[in-house]
Every structure is written in structure tokens, then in C-alpha cells.
Design a protein around this motif. Structure first.
Motif, short mmCIF file in Angstrom:
data_model
loop_
_atom_site.label_atom_id
_atom_site.label_comp_id
_atom_site.label_asym_id
_atom_site.label_seq_id
_atom_site.Cartn_x
_atom_site.Cartn_y
_atom_site.Cartn_z
N SER A 259 -2.87 5.09 -19.50
CA SER A 259 -3.14 5.39 -18.10
C SER A 259 -2.91 6.88 -17.91
N ILE A 260 -3.47 7.43 -16.85
CA ILE A 260 -3.27 8.84 -16.54
C ILE A 260 -2.38 8.95 -15.30
N VAL A 261 -1.36 9.79 -15.41
CA VAL A 261 -0.43 10.00 -14.29
C VAL A 261 -0.49 11.46 -13.88
N PHE A 262 -0.99 11.71 -12.68
CA PHE A 262 -1.00 13.09 -12.16
C PHE A 262 0.37 13.39 -11.55
N THR A 263 0.96 14.51 -11.98
CA THR A 263 2.31 14.87 -11.53
C THR A 263 2.28 16.05 -10.56
N LYS A 264 3.43 16.31 -9.95
CA LYS A 264 3.68 17.51 -9.13
C LYS A 264 2.76 17.60 -7.92
N LEU A 265 2.44 16.45 -7.33
CA LEU A 265 1.54 16.50 -6.18
C LEU A 265 2.18 17.16 -4.97
N ASP A 266 3.51 17.23 -4.94
CA ASP A 266 4.20 17.90 -3.83
C ASP A 266 3.97 19.41 -3.84
N LYS A 267 3.54 19.96 -4.99
CA LYS A 267 3.36 21.41 -5.09
C LYS A 267 2.06 21.88 -4.43
N LEU A 268 1.18 20.92 -4.14
CA LEU A 268 -0.10 21.26 -3.49
C LEU A 268 -0.17 20.51 -2.17
N GLY A 269 -1.00 20.98 -1.26
CA GLY A 269 -1.29 20.16 -0.09
C GLY A 269 -2.02 18.90 -0.56
N SER A 270 -1.90 17.83 0.21
CA SER A 270 -2.54 16.56 -0.18
C SER A 270 -4.04 16.73 -0.44
N VAL A 271 -4.71 17.50 0.41
CA VAL A 271 -6.16 17.65 0.29
C VAL A 271 -6.51 18.37 -1.01
N ALA A 272 -5.82 19.49 -1.28
CA ALA A 272 -6.09 20.26 -2.51
C ALA A 272 -5.75 19.42 -3.74
N GLY A 273 -4.65 18.69 -3.67
CA GLY A 273 -4.26 17.86 -4.81
C GLY A 273 -5.29 16.79 -5.10
N MET A 274 -5.73 16.09 -4.05
CA MET A 274 -6.71 15.02 -4.27
C MET A 274 -8.05 15.60 -4.73
N ARG A 275 -8.37 16.78 -4.26
CA ARG A 275 -9.63 17.42 -4.69
C ARG A 275 -9.56 17.71 -6.20
N ASN A 276 -8.42 18.21 -6.67
CA ASN A 276 -8.24 18.47 -8.10
C ASN A 276 -8.37 17.18 -8.91
N ILE A 277 -7.75 16.12 -8.39
CA ILE A 277 -7.76 14.84 -9.11
C ILE A 277 -9.17 14.27 -9.16
N GLU A 278 -9.90 14.35 -8.05
CA GLU A 278 -11.29 13.87 -8.04
C GLU A 278 -12.14 14.66 -9.02
N GLY A 279 -11.90 15.98 -9.07
CA GLY A 279 -12.62 16.84 -10.03
C GLY A 279 -12.33 16.43 -11.46
N TYR A 280 -11.08 16.08 -11.70
CA TYR A 280 -10.65 15.66 -13.04
C TYR A 280 -11.35 14.36 -13.43
N LYS A 281 -11.37 13.41 -12.48
CA LYS A 281 -12.02 12.13 -12.76
C LYS A 281 -13.52 12.34 -13.02
N GLN A 282 -14.10 13.28 -12.31
CA GLN A 282 -15.53 13.61 -12.50
C GLN A 282 -15.79 14.06 -13.93
N VAL A 283 -14.91 14.95 -14.42
CA VAL A 283 -15.05 15.46 -15.78
C VAL A 283 -14.89 14.31 -16.79
N LEU A 284 -13.90 13.45 -16.55
CA LEU A 284 -13.68 12.31 -17.45
C LEU A 284 -14.87 11.35 -17.46
N SER A 285 -15.44 11.13 -16.28
CA SER A 285 -16.52 10.14 -16.20
C SER A 285 -17.80 10.60 -16.90
N GLU A 286 -17.85 11.88 -17.28
CA GLU A 286 -18.98 12.34 -18.10
C GLU A 286 -18.90 11.73 -19.51
N GLN A 287 -17.67 11.36 -19.93
CA GLN A 287 -17.48 10.80 -21.27
C GLN A 287 -17.16 9.31 -21.24
#
Length: 198
Positions: A138-166
Motif C-alpha cells: 500500500s502507499i502511505v502519503f506522509t507529512k500532510l500537515d506540512k501543506l495546506g489540505s488543498v495543496a496536499g491533495m493536489r500533490n497526491i492526485e498528481g501522484y496517482k495520475q502518474v501511477l495510473s499510467e503504469q
């Protein structure tokens, strides 16, 4: 799941010396300084259980912690810490590889990813390798308190996008912060689900 007890059991460099028996193991791994020890302490509710350090790359051993006398958390060395010598890096890589490939008691590997960063090549390569080897993870995204919720979730969605290419189907994804406890219940519930299915 309630954590009643969590205790350190053993550290070693050799998968053959890991605790005997058939209790399930949940291993945690990630790049150096991803917040692994802090996450383990947050999950167990024991502040100093896993040693945290300001210096990246401190975990150089396979560390076993027994939880509720029923299952283990396994703290694996971080990968990709560049300032270690080549020989040490290779030793660590071999130790990690042999644990992941040989340890039958390991039922899930949690791969920790720092939510503040764009997808890193080393993480993507490691995740691809796990998929090719059929390792349950499983993938665990850490340190979400260091970003605003919106920026954090945007990064995570971007990450999932990259993964879903493979990946046709993404592995389970968890969003955590060891500072505010976010994701703790979800992770513990997931572990409990797996334990019940064994």
C-alpha cells in the motif's frame, strides 16, 4: 483497532534472524527522512517506540515491534540515502530485498511517500519492482500537515495520475500526518481487516 501494547522485540541485519512463528508482519519502508519512525510512533501511540532522528538514514537494521501480542510492525531501512558509501547502500538494498522476498510472514508492505514532493524516480522504480514481484503493498502519503489540505491533495492526485499510467488498478492509498494523527484509524482498520482475513 485499539492498541493495548506495543514493544520493541529485536533489531538485526539478517532476515534469517527475524522472530520465528507465524504472526503477521506489516513492514514500513520509504526514502530516508520520509517520517517512518514518527508514523510508527503515531500508529502505536508510543512516542519513543521507533527512534526518530533529525539525521536521515538512521535506520540501518530490520526492527521488529510486537503489537497487542498479535502482530508485528517492521521498520525497514530507508532507501536512496545518497551520502552513504556505495558499499553500505548495496548492503542495505540487499537486506531490504531479502526481507521483502523471503519473509513469508510479511502480509503487507507500507511504502511511505512524502506528500510535499512531486513523484520521485526512486519511489516509482521501487513501486514498479514491487508490482513485478507480486508483493502486496500500500502507499502511505506522509507529512500532510506540512501543506495546506488543498495543496496536499493536489500533490497526491498528481501522484496517482502518474501511477495510473503504469497500473491498471492502484494499490490502497492512505493519507497521514504523524503530527495531527490523520490516517491513523484508517491504517489500523486496514491492518485489522487483513488480520481477520488470514
Amino acid at each position: 483497532m485499539k492498541i493495548k501494547t506495543a514493544e520493541f522485540v529485536i533489531s538485526n541485519t539478517d532476515v534469517a534472524k527475524c522472530p520465528p512463528g507465524d504472526k503477521p508482519e506489516y513492514a514500513f519502508i520509504g526514502r530516508s527522512n520520509v517520517g517512518k519512525s514518527s508514523l510508527i510512533n503515531m500508529l502505536t501511540g508510543r512516542k519513543g517506540l521507533a527512534k526518530t532522528s533529525a539525521t536521515p538514514g538512521k535506520t540501518l537494521l530490520i526492527n521488529h515491534f510486537i503489537v497487542n501480542d498479535e502482530w508485528y510492525i517492521v521498520d525497514l531501512p530507508g532507501y536512496g540515502y545518497a551520502s552513504r558509501g556505495k558499499e553500505t547502500r548495496e548492503q542495505l538494498a540487499n537486506m531490504i530485498r531479502s526481507y521483502i522476498m523471503q519473509r513469508e510472514q510479511m502480509v503487507n508492505l507500507f511504502v511511505l511517500v512524502d506528500s510535499r514532493h512531486k513523484p520521485q524516480k526512486i519511489d516509482l522504480e521501487f513501486i514498479t519492482w514491487l508490482g513485478e514481484c507480486g508483493v502486496p503493498f500500500s502507499i502511505v502519503f506522509t507529512k500532510l500537515d506540512k501543506l495546506g489540505s488543498v495543496a496536499g491533495m493536489r500533490n497526491i492526485e498528481g501522484y496517482k495520475q502518474v501511477l495510473s499510467e503504469q497500473w491498471e488498478e492502484l494499490p490502497p492509498v492512505f493519507v497521514t500526518s504523524s503530527v495531527d494523527g490523520r490516517g491513523r484509524d484508517e491504517l489500523l482498520d486496514y491492518i485489522e481487516q487483513i488480520n481477520k482475513s488470514l
